[in-house]
Structure formats: structure tokens, C-alpha cells
Design a protein around this motif. Structure first.
Motif, PDB file in Angstrom:
ATOM      1  N   PHE A 355       0.832  -1.197   0.000  1.00  0.00           N
ATOM      2  CA  PHE A 355       0.000   0.000   0.000  1.00  0.00           C
ATOM      3  C   PHE A 355       0.870   1.253   0.000  1.00  0.00           C
ATOM      4  CE2 PHE A 355      -2.556   3.312   2.086  1.00  0.00           C
ATOM      5  CZ  PHE A 355      -3.667   3.296   1.264  1.00  0.00           C
ATOM      6  N   VAL A 356       0.634   2.118  -0.979  1.00  0.00           N
ATOM      7  CA  VAL A 356       1.352   3.387  -1.088  1.00  0.00           C
ATOM      8  C   VAL A 356       0.349   4.514  -0.914  1.00  0.00           C
ATOM      9  CG1 VAL A 356       2.724   4.889  -2.571  1.00  0.00           C
ATOM     10  CG2 VAL A 356       3.097   2.411  -2.628  1.00  0.00           C
ATOM     11  N   LEU A 357       0.638   5.415   0.004  1.00  0.00           N
ATOM     12  CA  LEU A 357      -0.189   6.610   0.194  1.00  0.00           C
ATOM     13  C   LEU A 357       0.715   7.741   0.639  1.00  0.00           C
ATOM     14  CD1 LEU A 357      -2.923   8.131   0.521  1.00  0.00           C
ATOM     15  CD2 LEU A 357      -2.900   7.374   2.909  1.00  0.00           C
ATOM     16  N   THR A 358       0.653   8.863  -0.057  1.00  0.00           N
ATOM     17  CA  THR A 358       1.402  10.038   0.369  1.00  0.00           C
ATOM     18  C   THR A 358       0.725  11.289  -0.147  1.00  0.00           C
ATOM     19  OG1 THR A 358       3.531  11.185   0.267  1.00  0.00           O
ATOM     20  CG2 THR A 358       2.943   9.831  -1.627  1.00  0.00           C
ATOM     21  N   TYR A 359       0.759  12.317   0.686  1.00  0.00           N
ATOM     22  CA  TYR A 359       0.294  13.643   0.279  1.00  0.00           C
ATOM     23  C   TYR A 359       1.495  14.544  -0.028  1.00  0.00           C
ATOM     24  CZ  TYR A 359      -4.002  11.894   2.350  1.00  0.00           C
ATOM     25  OH  TYR A 359      -5.108  11.127   2.652  1.00  0.00           O
ATOM     26  N   ALA A 360       2.661  13.938  -0.209  1.00  0.00           N
ATOM     27  CA  ALA A 360       3.882  14.696  -0.460  1.00  0.00           C
ATOM     28  C   ALA A 360       3.778  15.481  -1.758  1.00  0.00           C
ATOM     29  CB  ALA A 360       5.085  13.757  -0.511  1.00  0.00           C
ATOM     30  N   ARG A 361       4.412  16.661  -1.757  1.00  0.00           N
ATOM     31  CA  ARG A 361       4.539  17.463  -2.969  1.00  0.00           C
ATOM     32  C   ARG A 361       5.831  17.054  -3.658  1.00  0.00           C
ATOM     33  NH1 ARG A 361      -0.028  18.612  -0.118  1.00  0.00           N
ATOM     34  NH2 ARG A 361      -0.971  20.602  -0.725  1.00  0.00           N
ATOM     35  N   HIS A 362       5.701  16.140  -4.609  1.00  0.00           N
ATOM     36  CA  HIS A 362       6.875  15.675  -5.350  1.00  0.00           C
ATOM     37  C   HIS A 362       7.024  16.450  -6.654  1.00  0.00           C
ATOM     38  CE1 HIS A 362       7.961  12.561  -2.636  1.00  0.00           C
ATOM     39  NE2 HIS A 362       6.941  11.773  -2.886  1.00  0.00           N
ATOM     40  N   ARG A 363       8.260  16.718  -7.020  1.00  0.00           N
ATOM     41  CA  ARG A 363       8.555  17.407  -8.270  1.00  0.00           C
ATOM     42  C   ARG A 363       8.167  16.522  -9.458  1.00  0.00           C
ATOM     43  NH1 ARG A 363      12.558  21.592  -8.018  1.00  0.00           N
ATOM     44  NH2 ARG A 363      13.110  21.086 -10.175  1.00  0.00           N
ATOM     45  N   VAL A 364       7.576  17.141 -10.462  1.00  0.00           N
ATOM     46  CA  VAL A 364       7.291  16.481 -11.734  1.00  0.00           C
ATOM     47  C   VAL A 364       8.114  17.206 -12.794  1.00  0.00           C
ATOM     48  CG1 VAL A 364       5.522  15.866 -13.412  1.00  0.00           C
ATOM     49  CG2 VAL A 364       4.978  15.847 -10.966  1.00  0.00           C
ATOM     50  N   GLU A 365       8.900  16.450 -13.555  1.00  0.00           N
ATOM     51  CA  GLU A 365       9.863  17.061 -14.464  1.00  0.00           C
ATOM     52  C   GLU A 365       9.768  16.471 -15.870  1.00  0.00           C
ATOM     53  OE1 GLU A 365      13.372  18.033 -11.155  1.00  0.00           O
ATOM     54  OE2 GLU A 365      13.659  16.393 -12.598  1.00  0.00           O
ATOM     55  N   THR A 366      10.238  17.257 -16.825  1.00  0.00           N
ATOM     56  CA  THR A 366      10.556  16.792 -18.172  1.00  0.00           C
ATOM     57  C   THR A 366      11.999  17.216 -18.436  1.00  0.00           C
ATOM     58  OG1 THR A 366       9.885  18.822 -19.308  1.00  0.00           O
ATOM     59  CG2 THR A 366       8.168  17.169 -18.893  1.00  0.00           C
ATOM     60  N   GLY A 367      12.458  17.055 -19.675  1.00  0.00           N
ATOM     61  CA  GLY A 367      13.794  17.523 -20.010  1.00  0.00           C
ATOM     62  C   GLY A 367      13.953  19.009 -19.838  1.00  0.00           C
ATOM     63  N   ALA A 368      12.808  19.735 -19.813  1.00  0.00           N
ATOM     64  CA  ALA A 368      12.850  21.191 -19.640  1.00  0.00           C
ATOM     65  C   ALA A 368      12.959  21.595 -18.177  1.00  0.00           C
ATOM     66  CB  ALA A 368      11.603  21.827 -20.261  1.00  0.00           C
ATOM     67  N   GLY A 369      12.873  20.624 -17.261  1.00  0.00           N
ATOM     68  CA  GLY A 369      12.947  20.946 -15.840  1.00  0.00           C
ATOM     69  C   GLY A 369      11.617  20.761 -15.144  1.00  0.00           C
ATOM     70  N   GLY A 400      -1.058  11.236 -22.345  1.00  0.00           N
ATOM     71  CA  GLY A 400       0.028  10.526 -23.002  1.00  0.00           C
ATOM     72  C   GLY A 400       1.384  11.172 -22.844  1.00  0.00           C
ATOM     73  N   THR A 401       1.422  12.406 -22.328  1.00  0.00           N
ATOM     74  CA  THR A 401       2.701  13.087 -22.137  1.00  0.00           C
ATOM     75  C   THR A 401       3.568  12.321 -21.130  1.00  0.00           C
ATOM     76  OG1 THR A 401       1.703  15.238 -22.611  1.00  0.00           O
ATOM     77  CG2 THR A 401       3.804  15.242 -21.427  1.00  0.00           C
ATOM     78  N   ALA A 402       4.818  12.117 -21.466  1.00  0.00           N
ATOM     79  CA  ALA A 402       5.744  11.416 -20.586  1.00  0.00           C
ATOM     80  C   ALA A 402       6.446  12.414 -19.665  1.00  0.00           C
ATOM     81  CB  ALA A 402       6.770  10.646 -21.402  1.00  0.00           C
ATOM     82  N   VAL A 403       6.467  12.107 -18.374  1.00  0.00           N
ATOM     83  CA  VAL A 403       7.135  12.937 -17.369  1.00  0.00           C
ATOM     84  C   VAL A 403       7.857  12.012 -16.402  1.00  0.00           C
ATOM     85  CG1 VAL A 403       5.455  14.825 -17.534  1.00  0.00           C
ATOM     86  CG2 VAL A 403       5.097  12.988 -15.868  1.00  0.00           C
ATOM     87  N   THR A 404       8.606  12.600 -15.468  1.00  0.00           N
ATOM     88  CA  THR A 404       9.188  11.825 -14.374  1.00  0.00           C
ATOM     89  C   THR A 404       8.821  12.471 -13.050  1.00  0.00           C
ATOM     90  OG1 THR A 404      11.264  13.063 -14.476  1.00  0.00           O
ATOM     91  CG2 THR A 404      11.130  11.020 -15.746  1.00  0.00           C
TER      92      THR A 404
END
Length: 447
Positions: A355-369, A400-404
Motif C-alpha cells: 500500500f502506497v499513500l502520500t500527500y507529499a509534494r513531489h517534483r514532476v519534471e521533463t527535459g525542460a525541468g 500521453g505526455t511522458a514525465v518523471t
């Protein structure tokens, strides 16, 4: 000695961020209710494939607002349409600051011509009551905190039980001996269960059919047992605290956004009024996205998808700011589908992470930052993935946009917000929000 205020806490810590930033903070789950009954996977499956019973009686903060000025004070401090608000109807109440930032939403039910019930996280309740008392409105308040904060271990005033899933209607008809009255979505009808008066709110979670039954606590045990017996032939499953936190990730509701109250000089008195040990002072922030400026965490109701709820047919606090921002929102709410292999590697150390649960504000990035920030992430077993409700720059919001996703815990003040801390990346794909197709189409249309 007077209890410390929110402003006291900010001044002692040195800034709102130093007060609120807590790396590795434990995610909130409802109090009192069992964490799991049959297991979170089976409980999630129940509202997708069968029928589920959820107990909402203990974690809601209720505030009754009654008096000749009840509608006026709510309309003066909320962006909703009050000209079209029937007795028996419920709405997602949208209070905003003068800068157009949300204070935190709540569920507002109209119980009479001059009587309302505002439920949920108590930030909206604090906002309304403070301004009502300061402004001299002719209105009174009765409050019932959540069970974790109710004095002396007293029982709640109300019970709330949800029956959800494809078999929900059949279960309800079994319990009541017939169909419910014809009721519009997010409207309620009075019903009677073996002589006990209740209200049936037409409701749904993650797009599934269902009802929320609300009534006086004295009938809680009887109603609960009746639902269990009626649901036994249908395979009814009770939902525990873990699974309960997850349907919002599918239905597109972002719980507890940061109230936009920490920096406006005109809200200094308000911050001095609020207790430090309340939702505004103790709801933690954490994750890989960090900024020294709390305003970088403020959100607009437009970003949350509440644009259709905003009505400019009356004057209200924040009206000018929302009118100016209309059509100019830079971020869009989306669902990220996290790559399961990456989740196993990063979160589960090569194994199923459970089970994964988090309200963390994680960065979402592409090659542009940096292009976005997650707001809530959770395992959704019927989908077979971890989903993350996310605010993302609009130019990256196409399906469909790919991010990390940068998965880690920034230590906070004293470390550069842009520092490369070696956090692992999880690949993700942008999908619409709500993720659930029914919730995205019929659910939103009906509201």
C-alpha cells in the motif's frame, strides 16, 4: 496562559515553511475506523466490482450555521451560486481569499431556509465563523469536532455511512424494502429505516453508484447492523481507513490544499485568531518539491477544477481576483500513472511496495525541468498502478505526455530548493483527471 495562535507558531518558527515543513510526515488516515477489514486490495475492489460500506462518522468536522444571515455570510465568503441552492441539496463550498487562493473546500448542505451544515476539514469552517463574528452577522454556530478532538470521548452528533459500488442500489433496496425516492445527484431525501429517520444523499466515489446515509448517532449501531445483514448475500465488504483515503485519487478531488492565508497582512488578525494546534498549523508539507515561499503552495480553485462552481452573480471575498484569473490558469489538474516497474524499484526496493499513500509534494519534471507538483499519490489495485493527482503546467497536460516524478524528501530550509540530492526518478504518463471515466463524465456533469 492563552493557547498559542497560528501567528505565534509562524513567528517562533521563523516562517510559515519552517513551521509546516516536515520531511517523511506520516500520511493522514481516518481515526477510529479499523485500518483494514479484509485487506486494502479487496476493499478497493468492492466499490469497483461489488458493494462497499464506508464509515465516515468519526473524521468529519461538522458546523451548523443557522440564522437570518446564514445564506448571506456564506455567500459573502464563498464563490458558489446561492441563488440556485435548494433545501436538501449539497455543494462543494469554495471559499477564497481576496487574492483568489482557496482556503480549503468543504461539503455544504442546506438543511433549511436559514440553516446549513458545513462538513470536512475545518479550515473552511474557521473562515466562515471568524468572518461572521467579526462582521456582526445575525447567525449562530454549533460545532462537532472529529472524534480525535471531541472532548471527553463523547459520541458524534451524526453517523455517516456510505454504500458504494455496482451493487449499492440492490443492497439499499434490500435494507429499506424498496427503492429510494428519486433524488438528483448531490441532493438528499428524507427516508425511514424501521421507524428511524435518516437522510439519503445521492453520492458516489470514484464514479460508482451509491448513497450516503446520515442520521442521529442514537441510531448508528442499528443502521450499521442492518446494512451488514442486508449486504451479506451480496458480498458486502467494509472499507478500512487505508482504502478510504484512495478514491479521491481516481475521482479527481485534491484533499486539503494549502490554505492561502499565511502571508496577507490583512489576515494577520485572522492568523492570531486561529489556534496553532489546528489544521492550519499542523497539516505538514513534505516531498521533493520545496520552496522557502509558502505562496508557491497556494492554489486557485480554477487549478483544482472548480471553475464551474464559481458564480459571479454576487459579491464575495476574492471575486475580483477570480474574475481576473478566469481563463488565465497556468496549471491543469491531471492524473499521473506511475510506471509499475519503477515503483517496485524505487518504492518497494525491487519488491511489490504494497500500500502506497502520500500527500507529499513531489517534483514532476521533463527535459525542460520542473513542470508540476504531485498533490496526492496512492496505490489503486484495480488499476494496477500508483496514481498521483497532480497540478502541471498546461502545456504538458495532454494525455500521453511522458514525465518523471522525483521521489524523495527535501530536508527543507538550509538546502537549495534546486539542489540535486540524488533522488530517484519514477517514469509517469499524464492522463485526465478524474482518472475514472464515469467520474470524469457523468459525475462532473451531474454536479
Amino acid at each position: 496562559m492563552a493557547a498559542p495562535s497560528l501567528q505565534d507558531g509562524i513567528e517562533k518558527a521563523g516562517s510559515p515553511m519552517k513551521l509546516l515543513w516536515q520531511p517523511n510526515a506520516e500520511p493522514w488516515t481516518p481515526e477510529v475506523v479499523e485500518r483494514e477489514y479484509t485487506g486494502w486490495r479487496q476493499e478497493q475492489a468492492a466499490w469497483h466490482e461489488g458493494v462497499a460500506l464506508l464509515n465516515l462518522s468519526h473524521h468529519m468536522y461538522d458546523m451548523w450555521i443557522e440564522g437570518p444571515d446564514a445564506t448571506r455570510v456564506l455567500a459573502d465568503h464563498g464563490a458558489n451560486n446561492f441563488e440556485k441552492f435548494a433545501v436538501g441539496q449539497a455543494k462543494q463550498y469554495v471559499p477564497v481569499t481576496r487574492g483568489g487562493h482557496i482556503v480549503t473546500d468543504g461539503i455544504l448542505a442546506r438543511e433549511g431556509e436559514d440553516k446549513y451544515l458545513l462538513s470536512g476539514v475545518p479550515a473552511a469552517q474557521h473562515w466562515v465563523q471568524y468572518h461572521a463574528e467579526k462582521g456582526g452577522y445575525d447567525v449562530g454556530f454549533v460545532t462537532d469536532p472529529s472524534s480525535a478532538f471531541r472532548p471527553g470521548g463523547a459520541d458524534p452528533k451524526l453517523f455517516r455511512y456510505q454504500i458504494q459500488g455496482p451493487s449499492a442500489v440492490e443492497l439499499v433496496e434490500r435494507a429499506f424494502g424498496g427503492p429510494m425516492p428519486e433524488t438528483k445527484f448531490f441532493h438528499s431525501s428524507p427516508v425511514v429505516l424501521d421507524g428511524r429517520p435518516l437522510r439519503a444523499l445521492r453520492h458516489g466515489m470514484a464514479g460508482q453508484a451509491g448513497f450516503e446515509f446520515i442520521g442521529p448517532w442514537e441510531h448508528a449501531a442499528y443502521v450499521h447492523e442492518t446494512f451488514l445483514k442486508a449486504g451479506e448475500p451480496l458480498g458486502l465488504i467494509q472499507v478500512g481507513a487505508l482504502a478510504y483515503t484512495t478514491p479521491s485519487v481516481e475521482s479527481g478531488w485534491i484533499p486539503s490544499p494549502v490554505p492561502g492565508i499565511y502571508t496577507d497582512p490583512e489576515l494577520l488578525e485572522y492568523r492570531r485568531h486561529l489556534p496553532l494546534f489546528g489544521i492550519e498549523g499542523k497539516r505538514p508539507l513534505n516531498g521533493s518539491f520545496f520552496s522557502e515561499d509558502i505562496e508557491d503552495y497556494y492554489v486557485s480553485p480554477y487549478e483544482l477544477g472548480y471553475g464551474k462552481m464559481i458564480s459571479f452573480n454576487h459579491d464575495f471575498v476574492g471575486r475580483d481576483a477570480l474574475a481576473k484569473a478566469k481563463g488565465e490558469t497556468c496549471r491543469t489538474k491531471v492524473t499521473l500513472v506511475l510506471d509499475p516497474d519503477d515503483v517496485r524499484t524505487v518504492v518497494g526496493e525491487g519488491q511489490d511496495p504494497g500500500f502506497v499513500l502520500t500527500y507529499a509534494r513531489h517534483r514532476v519534471e521533463t527535459g525542460a525541468g520542473l513542470v508540476g507538483v504531485t498533490m496526492q499519490s496512492a496505490s489503486i489495485d484495480p488499476v494496477g498502478a500508483v496514481l498521483a493527482q497532480t497540478l502541471i503546467d498546461s502545456e504538458h497536460s495532454a494525455a500521453g505526455t511522458a514525465v518523471t516524478v522525483v521521489w524523495g524528501e527535501h530536508p527543507g530550509s538550509g538546502t537549495d530548493p534546486e539542489a540535486d540530492l540524488g533522488f530517484p526518478r519514477i517514469r509517469a504518463t499524464v492522463q485526465p483527471s478524474p482518472f475514472n471515466e464515469h467520474a470524469r463524465t457523468l459525475y462532473r456533469r451531474d454536479r
